[in-house]
Design an enzyme around this catalytic site. Structure first.
Site, PDB file in Angstrom:
ATOM      1  CB  ALA A 128      52.434  71.355  60.869  1.00  0.00           C
ATOM      2  CB  SER A 129      50.528  66.771  58.313  1.00  0.00           C
ATOM      3  OG  SER A 129      50.826  65.488  57.867  1.00  0.00           O
ATOM      4  CB  SER A 131      57.306  64.512  53.148  1.00  0.00           C
ATOM      5  OG  SER A 131      58.318  65.402  53.489  1.00  0.00           O
ATOM      6  CB  VAL A 132      59.925  63.077  57.127  1.00  0.00           C
ATOM      7  CG1 VAL A 132      60.638  62.228  58.153  1.00  0.00           C
ATOM      8  CG2 VAL A 132      60.598  62.914  55.772  1.00  0.00           C
ATOM      9  CD  GLN A 134      50.058  63.936  61.507  1.00  0.00           C
ATOM     10  OE1 GLN A 134      49.995  63.657  60.314  1.00  0.00           O
ATOM     11  NE2 GLN A 134      49.198  63.470  62.385  1.00  0.00           N
ATOM     12  CB  VAL A 135      54.175  69.099  64.390  1.00  0.00           C
ATOM     13  CG1 VAL A 135      54.300  69.920  65.659  1.00  0.00           C
ATOM     14  CG2 VAL A 135      55.549  68.872  63.777  1.00  0.00           C
ATOM     15  CG  ASP A 284      65.814  72.311  56.323  1.00  0.00           C
ATOM     16  OD1 ASP A 284      65.673  72.831  55.206  1.00  0.00           O
ATOM     17  OD2 ASP A 284      65.071  71.409  56.747  1.00  0.00           O
TER      18      ASP A 284
HETATM   19  N1  LIG Z   1      58.617  74.192  68.427  1.00  0.00           N
HETATM   20  C1  LIG Z   1      57.557  74.459  67.664  1.00  0.00           C
HETATM   21  N2  LIG Z   1      56.639  75.353  68.051  1.00  0.00           N
HETATM   22  C2  LIG Z   1      55.559  75.644  67.282  1.00  0.00           C
HETATM   23  N3  LIG Z   1      55.304  75.072  66.080  1.00  0.00           N
HETATM   24  C3  LIG Z   1      56.182  74.168  65.638  1.00  0.00           C
HETATM   25  C4  LIG Z   1      57.343  73.818  66.385  1.00  0.00           C
HETATM   26  N4  LIG Z   1      58.020  72.880  65.689  1.00  0.00           N
HETATM   27  C5  LIG Z   1      57.324  72.671  64.561  1.00  0.00           C
HETATM   28  N5  LIG Z   1      56.214  73.432  64.516  1.00  0.00           N
HETATM   29  C6  LIG Z   1      55.215  73.473  63.422  1.00  0.00           C
HETATM   30  O1  LIG Z   1      55.234  72.264  62.707  1.00  0.00           O
HETATM   31  C7  LIG Z   1      55.610  72.479  61.337  1.00  0.00           C
HETATM   32  C8  LIG Z   1      56.483  71.333  60.851  1.00  0.00           C
HETATM   33  O2  LIG Z   1      57.625  71.206  61.694  1.00  0.00           O
HETATM   34  P1  LIG Z   1      59.061  70.790  61.144  1.00  0.00           P
HETATM   35  O3  LIG Z   1      59.483  71.766  60.105  1.00  0.00           O
HETATM   36  O4  LIG Z   1      59.940  70.592  62.302  1.00  0.00           O
HETATM   37  O5  LIG Z   1      58.666  69.409  60.482  1.00  0.00           O
HETATM   38  P2  LIG Z   1      59.313  68.659  59.252  1.00  0.00           P
HETATM   39  O6  LIG Z   1      58.624  67.353  59.142  1.00  0.00           O
HETATM   40  O7  LIG Z   1      60.770  68.634  59.427  1.00  0.00           O
HETATM   41  O8  LIG Z   1      58.897  69.554  58.021  1.00  0.00           O
HETATM   42  P3  LIG Z   1      59.739  69.975  56.727  1.00  0.00           P
HETATM   43  O9  LIG Z   1      60.959  69.128  56.693  1.00  0.00           O
HETATM   44  O10 LIG Z   1      58.803  69.727  55.593  1.00  0.00           O
HETATM   45  O11 LIG Z   1      60.048  71.446  56.948  1.00  0.00           O
HETATM   46  C9  LIG Z   1      56.316  73.829  61.337  1.00  0.00           C
HETATM   47  O12 LIG Z   1      56.207  74.471  60.113  1.00  0.00           O
HETATM   48  C10 LIG Z   1      55.561  74.574  62.436  1.00  0.00           C
HETATM   49  O13 LIG Z   1      54.374  75.123  61.942  1.00  0.00           O
END
Ligand SMILES: Nc1ncnc2c1ncn2[C@@H]1O[C@H](COP(=O)(O)OP(=O)(O)OP(=O)(O)O)[C@@H](O)[C@H]1O
Length: 557
Positions: A128-129, A131-132, A134-135, A284
């Site tokens: 997933a990607s 704004s701040v 990427q995972v 959140d």
């Molecule tokens: N522990 C986890 N296990 C499986 N998938 C995860 C996990 N953590 C994050 N993801 C995946 O990655 C995506 C983005 O993660 P996260 O919400 O932590 O990022 P973010 O940059 O804070 O995004 P935002 O602030 O836009 O919600 C999640 O919607 C999910 O699909």
């Protein structure tokens, strides 16, 4: 991009999406108005798209920092008109992912080893990607499946630049927009700045996740994934990978046979447990961050991710909040108003009668709806809107709580539209109040607070003296509130004098014990003649003063 170029881009987007109908409401200085007169509005004919929609499209064009700002703004329904808040809610992050190799480089730099030595597997294409960050999916050497969250390279600089421009615009609005003083755009930007910079620090997110996990060990309410602390830096976070059904995927939840009523009620219980038991809540709670573990469909539980934003409340805030919610449901608006004054949320000089009437006006319509539609979040929102008119200082922790509550309720009602919030929350709140105020809870609270009280005691005379001085100053500037201020000043003055005398009495008795050369216990048993005079002095000091009793009787009248 330089700041000037960025400013030009913002101006261009304002023209492109015809945001001039917002600007007409602002009394801008003459040079800016002249500039706007010559802006190329005519190049972009106004089409039939609504103003909310145009604002949304403009923010999406301006990039991730503005998008996130709009998303956060969409939850501030106390500030925005409905149509705009609705449009902003649909804002989408349309940021392209950054190359996986770059993510690998950041991980290797921060964790000090090649990715091959850190992980058995690391998927270079992102899961997933946003704004701040990427995972990426990965596997530890132990075989544990994990996700690796990496902060977007260069984003900090972009944020600094965009926030500086937002401040510029907010200051302009605050100064020249008729609603600017009331809606305080600079404060809104400051709030956002805090949030977005918190989200940039993954060490902080890891700590929040660990704390929440500790608060819910083996819970049937919620599961928090484990953080692997050996793999954490400011820009990198490695966390257990979770699998669950996204909470918004109703079809999948129904297919799994998850009991949606239980799930909705558990959502409310989880939130209230976090707020009142732990004073530490995930703030959140939008649907993208919540998954469902339906392995036991009759007793499903939540799985949370993304712990960048959390809220905490002081014990005093907790008590006032619980009492406010209970008073609201008993339609005791007088108490709601008085609680606001007692807690210091509104100034002590607030006219309680007027405040009570204003609260009644906005809260009564809420009760017109069926009970299952009543919303605590709506109540708090309306309450804050009214309280702002009565000079309530913004309480960021309460605004965060109110926004989260709206999310939790929305989520619960989406899962189970008949969710009766009051029936679910009422026993919890009453139980909590009882435990806090019943003797064991009270003793526990006193024991917790005793060290603070003792620590503050020597400062008390100075604090009371300062309070007196401030009140005198206030009195001279605001004659209309004279009566209230005089009574306040008298009360502070009585408290100050009583406090001084109690200290002297304590010194007298202590002195008498020292003079007698005995242990305190012995001294109390025998009370030697040499100490009588000091004891008499102490008794005289502790005796209530006539003028105090008279003043108090006058206030009571
Ligand atoms: N522990 C986890 N296990 C499986 N998938 C995860 C996990 N953590 C994050 N993801 C995946 O990655 C995506 C983005 O993660 P996260 O919400 O932590 O990022 P973010 O940059 O804070 O995004 P935002 O602030 O836009 O919600 C999640 O919607 C999910 O699909």
């Amino acid at each position: 991009m330089s700041r000037a170029r960025r400013l030009v881009r913002i101006t261009w987007v304002i023209c492109r999406f015809r945001l001039d109908d917002f600007l007409h409401q602002v009394r801008l200085p003459l040079p800016v108005r002249l500039l706007l007169l010559f802006a190329p509005w005519h190049l972009f004919p106004r089409n039939k798209v609504s103003r909310g929609e145009r604002l949304r499209l403009a923010l999406e064009q301006l990039g991730p920092v503005f998008v996130k700002f709009g998303q956060i703004l969409s939850t501030r329904r106390d500030l925005l008109p409905e149509d705009m808040a609705d449009a902003l809610r649909d804002l989408q992050d349309r940021v392209p992912p950054f190359p996986g190799e770059q993510a690998q480089q950041i991980v290797e730099h921060d964790l000090g080893k090649p990715v091959g030595e850190l992980f058995r597997a690391f998927d270079a294409s992102p899961l997933a990607s946003a704004s701040v960050a990427q995972v990426h999916a990965a596997e530890l050497l132990t075989g544990q499946e994990v996700v690796v969250k990496v902060i977007r390279p260069g984003i900090e600089k972009v944020i600094h630049q965009d926030i500086a421009l937002m401040y510029l615009l907010a200051r302009l609005l605050q100064r020249h927009w008729p609603d600017g003083r009331r809606l305080r755009p600079v404060e809104v930007v400051a709030d956002y700045e805090q949030t977005i910079f918190d989200e940039l620090d993954l060490q902080r997110e890891a700590a929040n996740a660990s704390q929440l996990r500790r608060n819910f060990p083996d819970s049937t309410l919620i599961y928090i994934p484990e953080v692997f602390w050996n793999f954490v830096s400011r820009r990198v976070l490695v966390m257990e990978r979770i699998y669950g059904i996204p909470v918004a995927d109703m079809a999948a939840l129904q297919e799994a046979g998850a009991d949606l009523r239980i799930l909705a009620e558990k959502g409310v219980e989880t939130f209230f447990t976090q707020v009142f038991r732990d004073s530490f809540f995930h703030a959140d709670m939008h649907p993208g961050n919540i998954f469902i573990d339906a392995s036991n469909p009759r007793d499903p539980r939540y799985i949370a991710i993304d712990f960048g934003i959390v809220g905490t409340l002081t014990p005093a805030d907790q008590t006032y909040l619980a009492r406010n919610l209970l008073a609201f449901f008993n339609r005791d608006y007088r108490q709601v108003a008085e609680l606001h004054v007692q807690s210091g949320w509104v100034p002590a000089t607030t006219r309680v009668n007027e405040f009570e009437a204003a609260i009644r006006t906005v809260c009564e319509p809420i009760f017109e709806r069926p009970l299952k539609e009543i919303s605590f979040g709506q109540f708090l929102l309306r309450l804050f809107q009214v309280a702002r008119r009565f000079n309530m200082e913004v309480q960021p922790q309460l605004v965060l709580l109110q926004k989260t509550l709206l999310n939790v309720e929305g989520l619960g009602r989406q899962l189970y539209p008949d969710l009766d919030l009051w029936r679910t929350a009422h026993p919890f709140l009453e139980d909590w109040m009882y435990q806090r105020l019943a003797p064991p809870g009270l003793i526990k609270t006193m024991r917790e607070q005793l060290p603070d009280w003792l620590e503050q005691t020597p400062e008390m005379p100075q604090l009371l003296h300062d309070a007196l001085k401030q009140l005198t100053r206030l009195e001279s500037t605001n004659r209309s509130e004279e009566k209230v201020l005089t009574s306040l000043r008298d009360e502070v003055s009585i408290a100050a004098s009583r406090h001084r005398r109690y200290w002297l009495a304590t010194l007298c008795v202590g002195g008498a014990v020292v003079v007698s050369d005995m242990s305190t216990l012995e001294w109390f048993r025998q009370l030697p003649p040499s100490s009588w005079i000091l004891v008499a002095a102490a008794a005289y000091l502790l005796w209530p003063r006539r003028n105090e009793t008279e003043i108090k009787a006058e206030h009571d009248r």
